[in-house]
Scaffold this motif. Structure first.
Motif, PDB file in Angstrom:
ATOM      1  N   THR A  65       0.803  -1.225   0.000  1.00 35.44           N
ATOM      2  CA  THR A  65       0.000   0.000   0.000  1.00 35.44           C
ATOM      3  C   THR A  65       0.834   1.272   0.000  1.00 35.44           C
ATOM      4  OG1 THR A  65      -1.715  -1.189   1.223  1.00 35.44           O
ATOM      5  CG2 THR A  65      -1.873   1.208   1.207  1.00 35.44           C
ATOM      6  N   TYR A  66       1.945   1.267   0.747  1.00 32.47           N
ATOM      7  CA  TYR A  66       2.728   2.495   0.940  1.00 32.47           C
ATOM      8  C   TYR A  66       4.069   2.405   0.232  1.00 32.47           C
ATOM      9  CZ  TYR A  66      -0.791   3.448   4.430  1.00 32.47           C
ATOM     10  OH  TYR A  66      -1.990   3.666   5.053  1.00 32.47           O
ATOM     11  N   SER A  67       4.179   3.150  -0.858  1.00 29.16           N
ATOM     12  CA  SER A  67       5.447   3.161  -1.590  1.00 29.16           C
ATOM     13  C   SER A  67       6.457   4.110  -0.953  1.00 29.16           C
ATOM     14  CB  SER A  67       5.215   3.547  -3.048  1.00 29.16           C
ATOM     15  OG  SER A  67       4.606   4.823  -3.122  1.00 29.16           O
ATOM     16  N   ASN A  68       5.961   5.087  -0.185  1.00 34.13           N
ATOM     17  CA  ASN A  68       6.856   6.026   0.492  1.00 34.13           C
ATOM     18  C   ASN A  68       7.573   5.299   1.637  1.00 34.13           C
ATOM     19  OD1 ASN A  68       7.589   7.981   2.685  1.00 34.13           O
ATOM     20  ND2 ASN A  68       6.910   9.444   1.131  1.00 34.13           N
ATOM     21  N   ILE A  69       8.894   5.255   1.555  1.00 34.91           N
ATOM     22  CA  ILE A  69       9.697   4.522   2.534  1.00 34.91           C
ATOM     23  C   ILE A  69       9.506   5.078   3.942  1.00 34.91           C
ATOM     24  CG2 ILE A  69      12.076   4.007   3.251  1.00 34.91           C
ATOM     25  CD1 ILE A  69      12.750   3.739   0.252  1.00 34.91           C
ATOM     26  N   ASN A  70       9.455   6.403   4.073  1.00 35.05           N
ATOM     27  CA  ASN A  70       9.301   7.002   5.401  1.00 35.05           C
ATOM     28  C   ASN A  70       7.969   6.613   6.042  1.00 35.05           C
ATOM     29  OD1 ASN A  70      11.789   8.246   5.233  1.00 35.05           O
ATOM     30  ND2 ASN A  70      10.960  10.175   4.463  1.00 35.05           N
ATOM     31  N   THR A  71       6.912   6.631   5.269  1.00 39.14           N
ATOM     32  CA  THR A  71       5.586   6.253   5.786  1.00 39.14           C
ATOM     33  C   THR A  71       5.593   4.797   6.228  1.00 39.14           C
ATOM     34  OG1 THR A  71       4.514   7.845   4.330  1.00 39.14           O
ATOM     35  CG2 THR A  71       3.126   6.107   5.236  1.00 39.14           C
ATOM     36  N   PHE A  72       6.107   3.937   5.365  1.00 39.44           N
ATOM     37  CA  PHE A  72       6.178   2.516   5.689  1.00 39.44           C
ATOM     38  C   PHE A  72       6.996   2.285   6.958  1.00 39.44           C
ATOM     39  CE2 PHE A  72       8.449  -1.517   5.513  1.00 39.44           C
ATOM     40  CZ  PHE A  72       7.400  -2.407   5.432  1.00 39.44           C
ATOM     41  N   ASN A  73       8.178   2.879   7.018  1.00 35.69           N
ATOM     42  CA  ASN A  73       9.060   2.671   8.168  1.00 35.69           C
ATOM     43  C   ASN A  73       8.453   3.219   9.463  1.00 35.69           C
ATOM     44  OD1 ASN A  73      10.897   1.323   6.619  1.00 35.69           O
ATOM     45  ND2 ASN A  73      12.353   3.003   6.475  1.00 35.69           N
ATOM     46  N   HIS A  74       7.701   4.310   9.356  1.00 38.44           N
ATOM     47  CA  HIS A  74       7.054   4.850  10.552  1.00 38.44           C
ATOM     48  C   HIS A  74       6.005   3.869  11.074  1.00 38.44           C
ATOM     49  CE1 HIS A  74       4.779   7.366  13.272  1.00 38.44           C
ATOM     50  NE2 HIS A  74       5.856   8.125  13.326  1.00 38.44           N
ATOM     51  N   LYS A  75       5.225   3.288  10.178  1.00 37.68           N
ATOM     52  CA  LYS A  75       4.213   2.307  10.588  1.00 37.68           C
ATOM     53  C   LYS A  75       4.875   1.072  11.203  1.00 37.68           C
ATOM     54  CE  LYS A  75       0.480   3.773   7.587  1.00 37.68           C
ATOM     55  NZ  LYS A  75      -0.218   4.416   8.679  1.00 37.68           N
ATOM     56  N   ILE A  76       5.998   0.660  10.646  1.00 33.33           N
ATOM     57  CA  ILE A  76       6.745  -0.480  11.184  1.00 33.33           C
ATOM     58  C   ILE A  76       7.263  -0.148  12.586  1.00 33.33           C
ATOM     59  CG2 ILE A  76       8.895  -1.817  10.925  1.00 33.33           C
ATOM     60  CD1 ILE A  76       6.638  -2.794   9.108  1.00 33.33           C
ATOM     61  N   ALA A  77       7.810   1.045  12.768  1.00 29.46           N
ATOM     62  CA  ALA A  77       8.331   1.458  14.078  1.00 29.46           C
ATOM     63  C   ALA A  77       7.208   1.500  15.116  1.00 29.46           C
ATOM     64  CB  ALA A  77       9.020   2.815  13.970  1.00 29.46           C
ATOM     65  N   THR A  78       6.049   1.996  14.710  1.00 24.70           N
ATOM     66  CA  THR A  78       4.898   2.025  15.611  1.00 24.70           C
ATOM     67  C   THR A  78       4.535   0.616  16.048  1.00 24.70           C
ATOM     68  OG1 THR A  78       4.015   4.048  14.602  1.00 24.70           O
ATOM     69  CG2 THR A  78       2.456   2.671  15.803  1.00 24.70           C
ATOM     70  N   MET A  79       4.503  -0.307  15.110  1.00 26.06           N
ATOM     71  CA  MET A  79       4.135  -1.682  15.427  1.00 26.06           C
ATOM     72  C   MET A  79       5.186  -2.362  16.310  1.00 26.06           C
ATOM     73  SD  MET A  79       1.175  -1.882  14.353  1.00 26.06           S
ATOM     74  CE  MET A  79       1.010  -3.509  15.044  1.00 26.06           C
ATOM     75  N   ARG A  80       6.449  -2.064  16.087  1.00 23.00           N
ATOM     76  CA  ARG A  80       7.505  -2.638  16.937  1.00 23.00           C
ATOM     77  C   ARG A  80       7.318  -2.203  18.388  1.00 23.00           C
ATOM     78  NH1 ARG A  80      13.256  -3.525  14.749  1.00 23.00           N
ATOM     79  NH2 ARG A  80      12.841  -4.613  12.816  1.00 23.00           N
ATOM     80  N   GLY A  81       7.019  -0.930  18.580  1.00 21.60           N
ATOM     81  CA  GLY A  81       6.778  -0.430  19.929  1.00 21.60           C
ATOM     82  C   GLY A  81       5.574  -1.104  20.565  1.00 21.60           C
ATOM     83  N   PHE A  82       4.536  -1.283  19.786  1.00 22.34           N
ATOM     84  CA  PHE A  82       3.308  -1.923  20.277  1.00 22.34           C
ATOM     85  C   PHE A  82       3.572  -3.385  20.650  1.00 22.34           C
ATOM     86  CE2 PHE A  82      -1.030  -3.781  19.140  1.00 22.34           C
ATOM     87  CZ  PHE A  82      -1.602  -3.451  20.359  1.00 22.34           C
ATOM     88  N   VAL A  83       4.294  -4.094  19.802  1.00 26.33           N
ATOM     89  CA  VAL A  83       4.607  -5.502  20.080  1.00 26.33           C
ATOM     90  C   VAL A  83       5.460  -5.609  21.348  1.00 26.33           C
ATOM     91  CG1 VAL A  83       5.792  -7.568  19.229  1.00 26.33           C
ATOM     92  CG2 VAL A  83       4.369  -6.221  17.677  1.00 26.33           C
TER      93      VAL A  83
END
Length: 107
Positions: A65-83
């Motif tokens: 869905t997200y081709s923008n690397i910054n957007t993708f990486n931000h969502k990944i970082a959010t999920m890492r914190g949540f996990v």
């Protein structure tokens, strides 16, 4: 067993107690609501034995869905914190999620 929504709300309370800025809280909340909507749509409602599978399909979806690397990486970082928060609260047995929630490399 805790619902994903309750777990997320408690995570947001933690971030709030850490005095995160309003802008940071807004971004985390948007990322979290996106994740919760995705999970609900796919019929994942609880932090349980299917959580790892949910992370895998969510990560695949945001990669598509997200081709923008910054957007993708931000969502990944959010999920890492949540996990990490879920593991800290001992709501489930920890597992290695590094290969699932892998940020993209900038070019």
């Amino acid at each position: 067993m805790i619902t994903l929504k309750d777990a997320w709300n408690r995570y947001m309370l933690l971030l709030q107690s850490l005095k995160k800025s309003a802008a940071t809280m807004k971004q985390y909340n948007m990322d979290g609501q996106h994740f919760l909507s995705f999970a609900h749509e796919k019929n994942y409602l609880y932090v349980d034995h299917q959580f790892q599978e949910l992370l895998q399909i969510y990560c695949h979806d945001i990669k598509e869905t997200y081709s923008n690397i910054n957007t993708f990486n931000h969502k990944i970082a959010t999920m890492r914190g949540f996990v990490d928060f879920i593991f800290l609260r001992e709501w489930m047995e920890p597992f290695d999620y590094q290969h699932i929630l892998q940020p993209r490399k900038r070019r």
